[in-house]
Design a protein around this motif. Structure first.
Motif, PDB file in Angstrom:
ATOM      1  N   ALA A  93       1.663   4.644   8.079  1.00 12.64           N
ATOM      2  CA  ALA A  93       1.978   5.264   6.787  1.00 12.64           C
ATOM      3  C   ALA A  93       1.180   4.669   5.633  1.00 12.64           C
ATOM      4  O   ALA A  93       1.642   4.685   4.491  1.00 12.64           O
ATOM      5  CB  ALA A  93       3.474   5.173   6.498  1.00 12.64           C
ATOM      6  N   ASP A  94      -0.006   4.155   5.928  1.00 11.74           N
ATOM      7  CA  ASP A  94      -0.912   3.700   4.867  1.00 11.74           C
ATOM      8  C   ASP A  94      -1.840   4.868   4.545  1.00 11.74           C
ATOM      9  O   ASP A  94      -3.019   4.883   4.900  1.00 11.74           O
ATOM     10  CB  ASP A  94      -1.697   2.474   5.336  1.00 11.74           C
ATOM     11  N   LEU A  95      -1.290   5.861   3.868  1.00 12.76           N
ATOM     12  CA  LEU A  95      -2.008   7.108   3.661  1.00 12.76           C
ATOM     13  C   LEU A  95      -3.213   6.924   2.743  1.00 12.76           C
ATOM     14  O   LEU A  95      -4.237   7.600   2.895  1.00 12.76           O
ATOM     15  CB  LEU A  95      -1.066   8.170   3.101  1.00 12.76           C
ATOM     16  N   THR A  96      -3.097   6.003   1.797  1.00 14.65           N
ATOM     17  CA  THR A  96      -4.210   5.754   0.884  1.00 14.65           C
ATOM     18  C   THR A  96      -5.451   5.316   1.649  1.00 14.65           C
ATOM     19  O   THR A  96      -6.561   5.828   1.432  1.00 14.65           O
ATOM     20  CB  THR A  96      -3.839   4.671  -0.141  1.00 14.65           C
ATOM     21  N   THR A  97      -5.272   4.383   2.588  1.00 14.03           N
ATOM     22  CA  THR A  97      -6.406   3.916   3.381  1.00 14.03           C
ATOM     23  C   THR A  97      -6.837   4.978   4.380  1.00 14.03           C
ATOM     24  O   THR A  97      -8.029   5.139   4.654  1.00 14.03           O
ATOM     25  CB  THR A  97      -6.064   2.606   4.109  1.00 14.03           C
TER      26      THR A  97
END
Length: 447
Positions: free
Chosen positions: A196-200
């Motif tokens: 859930a590290d959508l930014t990366t």
């Protein structure tokens, strides 16, 4: 919220609007059963999925267990009477549940650690098995390519790079204008999305997909089943690309007449069983069609547990005993059926089964090995299989010494320990790990 995140929300909402809450997706989920979840709770679990999608907030306990058990088998999608891509919906729901259930920093740290470990293993294993000029060609930026066809390897197949060389040989035989691209600089971003590290993820997987379009290629051929699944379900549906995307096996099956015209005779007689995985397009049917066209090859149909996961390892590795039972059942069934060869579909499956030759009277090859050989090409050493089988390591060590030197890479004893764990701690079959560990520890001391 980014425009990409908004589109994911929209995809999940569209699925929720079409859902009739029949529960068939949960009823057929193989990992829900493996995790001990009662199929009788299907409607309740789907109701919780709908609530998470529409209202947000923490996922209910039962839904959290289902999301955590999911290994992407796609049995849910196949069972849906409304033709909803339930696997895609569940994948987005897992992301949403993690985003609301823990601090972003936890997921970002987990993703970075998983990516770093994978990248180190891929770098070392590729540097031990590939010529420097081939490695440079694969790692060159996708957006700088000019070929009409891009063969996208992904990351992890570079642990078993003879498969990449086979595919390149096959595409060469078809006289295509193609180039090959992959490695960790072109990652599909699976770890970032799963954590859930959508930014990366947008800087990694989403960016990789955009780079394909910037190359100007009209067709991108995928290899890795996870990359295929992610790009097909998390990129194509977010924004339609300007290129055609499909698995290399399906492309080759569509071009079978051109391949057959280039087959050379004679071919050795083989009685073959495919280690099957459903869940990624028409790969099983495509590979079976390709193999049936090879002279002197008899394809043996064998009942298998092919719907449990879309590939060996990965998320399916959460159920190690089930995976081990699948592998044992496959090889024992193949022996009983009189097969002399097991054919793997994907690289993770090849890693899992390559060492079976140390135990059973069978050869284990990838389907690309057979096709390349039928074209009078291939023959690239499967060094990973030498590692996994154990026994004499002279050939493998000698090759690794040369490749490492040419690639400017050194290994130390800590790297050897890490690689030994990567190779022998995976589910699958193999020989003794001591042969690899001792031989490569000696090579590390030389450096």
């Amino acid at each position: 919220m980014s425009s990409y995140a908004e589109r994911l929300e929209s995809l999940a909402a569209e699925a929720a609007d079409r859902c009739t809450s029949c529960g068939k997706c949960f009823e057929v989920c193989p990992t829900a059963r493996e995790a001990g979840m009662d199929a009788g709770g299907a409607r309740e679990r789907v109701g919780e999925l709908l609530a998470l999608t529409r209202d947000g907030g923490p996922a209910a306990e039962g839904l959290s267990q289902w999301l955590g058990a999911c290994d992407g088998s796609a049995r849910c999608s196949a069972a849906c009477p409304e033709d909803i891509n339930v696997r895609q919906w569940v994948t987005i729901a897992k992301l949403k549940a993690l985003q609301t259930g823990r601090p972003h920093e936890v997921g970002a740290t987990n993703a970075a650690g998983r990516f770093r470990h994978m990248a180190q293993a891929v770098r070392l294993l590729a540097s031990m098995q590939l010529p420097s000029e081939t490695l440079r060609r694969i790692l060159a930026p996708a957006e700088r390519r000019t070929a009409d066809v891009l063969f996208y390897t992904g990351c992890n197949v570079l642990r078993t790079p003879h498969i990449v060389l086979n595919v390149m040989d096959i595409l060469d035989a078809l006289e295509l204008d193609f180039d090959v691209v992959g490695g960790t600089a072109h990652c599909c971003g699976v770890y970032q999305f799963q954590e859930a590290d959508l930014t990366t993820y947008e800087r990694v997987g989403h960016r990789t997909f955009q780079r394909f379009g910037q190359s100007g290629a009209s067709k991108v051929l995928t290899w890795c089943p996870t990359c295929t699944k992610n790009f097909d379900e998390l990129e194509k549906d977010v924004e339609a690309p300007g290129f055609d995307l499909g698995h290399v096996s399906e492309f080759l099956a569509a071009n079978l007449p051109a391949l057959e015209a280039r087959f050379v005779a004679p071919q050795p007689k083989r009685r073959v069983v495919i280690h099957e995985h459903l869940g990624i397009g028409a790969t099983v049917a495509s590979i079976a069609r390709l193999l049936r066209a090879v002279p002197n090859l008899e394809l043996i149909e064998l009942e298998q547990d092919s719907g449990f996961s879309y590939a060996c390892g990965g998320q399916a590795a959460k159920f190690k005993e089930r995976e081990q039972a699948i592998h044992r059942g496959l090889v024992q069934g193949a022996v009983a059926a009189g097969a002399d060869t097991i054919v793997t579909m994907y690289h993770s499956c090849h890693r899992a089964l390559a060492g079976a030759e140390a135990i059973y009277p069978l050869r284990v090859v990838n389907f690309t090995d057979i096709l390349a050989e039928a074209l009078g090409r291939g023959g690239h050493p499967d060094y990973y299989q030498l590692y996994k089988r154990g026994g004499a390591m002279d050939e493998a060590v000698g090759a690794a010494r040369t490749f490492l030197a040419n690639n400017g890479v050194r290994i130390d004893e800590a790297s050897v320990q890490s690689l030994t764990a990567d190779i022998f701690n995976e589910t699958g079959l193999g020989g003794p790990r001591e042969a690899f560990e001792q031989a490569f520890a000696a090579l590390a001391r030389e450096g």
